[in-house]
Design an enzyme around this catalytic site. Structure first.
Site, PDB file in Angstrom:
ATOM      1  N   ASP A 144       0.868  -1.179   0.000  1.00 17.11           N
ATOM      2  CA  ASP A 144       0.000   0.000   0.000  1.00 17.11           C
ATOM      3  C   ASP A 144       0.897   1.219   0.000  1.00 17.11           C
ATOM      4  O   ASP A 144       1.937   1.234   0.668  1.00 17.11           O
ATOM      5  CB  ASP A 144      -0.896   0.020   1.238  1.00 17.11           C
ATOM      6  CG  ASP A 144      -2.001  -1.027   1.188  1.00 17.11           C
ATOM      7  OD1 ASP A 144      -2.358  -1.457   0.076  1.00 17.11           O
ATOM      8  OD2 ASP A 144      -2.510  -1.407   2.254  1.00 17.11           O
ATOM      9  N   ASP A 158      -7.012  -1.724  -4.438  1.00 13.36           N
ATOM     10  CA  ASP A 158      -8.068  -1.429  -3.467  1.00 13.36           C
ATOM     11  C   ASP A 158      -9.085  -0.460  -4.060  1.00 13.36           C
ATOM     12  O   ASP A 158     -10.298  -0.633  -3.908  1.00 13.36           O
ATOM     13  CB  ASP A 158      -7.480  -0.822  -2.188  1.00 13.36           C
ATOM     14  CG  ASP A 158      -6.557  -1.771  -1.444  1.00 13.36           C
ATOM     15  OD1 ASP A 158      -6.705  -2.998  -1.599  1.00 13.36           O
ATOM     16  OD2 ASP A 158      -5.684  -1.282  -0.710  1.00 13.36           O
TER      17      ASP A 158
END
Length: 195
Positions: A144, A158
């Protein structure tokens, strides 16, 4: 030799209907694959760049402290949630891929195709991390790198999953099925707007 000549329009329209359905199915499948491949490629490329340029570095401010770029290794689900369930999320991602590939048989709706393509590409993007990244196969941590202040840290996969899910909810509310049909009770309804 007998020759049967039919004048029934219904028999002539059946091949046309089948051809139209096949065309819709081909278009929907193309849209699904395009959305999935683009999502997967962008996610994979962005993670490779983030790891090579951002990992171990100071956060890069994009919009003050509101939006920053910084690498985090996430063992949880989307938006860094549920970090104790890495293997469960891997199983869920595999199940999502299987369900989408089974749904393709009925798919004729372009919006559903885009939604499923985003979901498939996002699921494959994060699943790739779970399979190939440390600490172990099927327990890998997802990369991330997009951080929004007071919200979460996430990646392009995501985002695609959330956008695909939102589009699926919208299509479900509208009553549009995978084959593009709308139930009879919703076909006659119209949203009235003031003139």
């Amino acid at each position: 030799m007998e020759r049967i000549i039919t004048t029934d329009n219904a028999s002539q329209s059946q091949p046309e209907t089948a051809t139209r359905a096949a065309g819709k199915r081909t278009l929907a499948l193309t849209a699904l694959l395009t959305a999935a491949v683009l999502t997967y490629a962008l996610d994979l490329a962005s993670k490779l760049v983030a790891v090579s340029r951002l990992e171990g570095q100071e956060p890069v401010d994009i919009a003050g402290h509101v939006l920053t770029l910084q690498v985090f290794r996430n063992s949880g689900a989307a938006f860094s949630r549920g970090q104790a369930f890495t293997a469960v999320f891997t199983a869920i991602a595999i199940a999502v891929v299987v369900v989408i590939t089974r749904a393709v048989r009925r798919l004729q709706s372009l919006p559903w195709a885009v939604a499923l393509g985003l979901l498939l590409g996002g699921a494959l993007g994060n699943l790739t991390d779970r399979i190939f990244r440390a600490p172990a196969v099927f327990r890998g941590h997802v990369v991330d790198f997009i951080s929004v202040e007071h919200f979460a840290v996430f990646n392009l996969a995501d985002s695609a999953i959330v956008c695909g899910g939102a589009l699926m909810v919208l299509m479900s509310i509208r009553g549009t099925s995978l084959d593009g049909s709308v139930p009879q009770d919703r076909q006659g309804r119209r949203i009235l707007s003031p003139r």
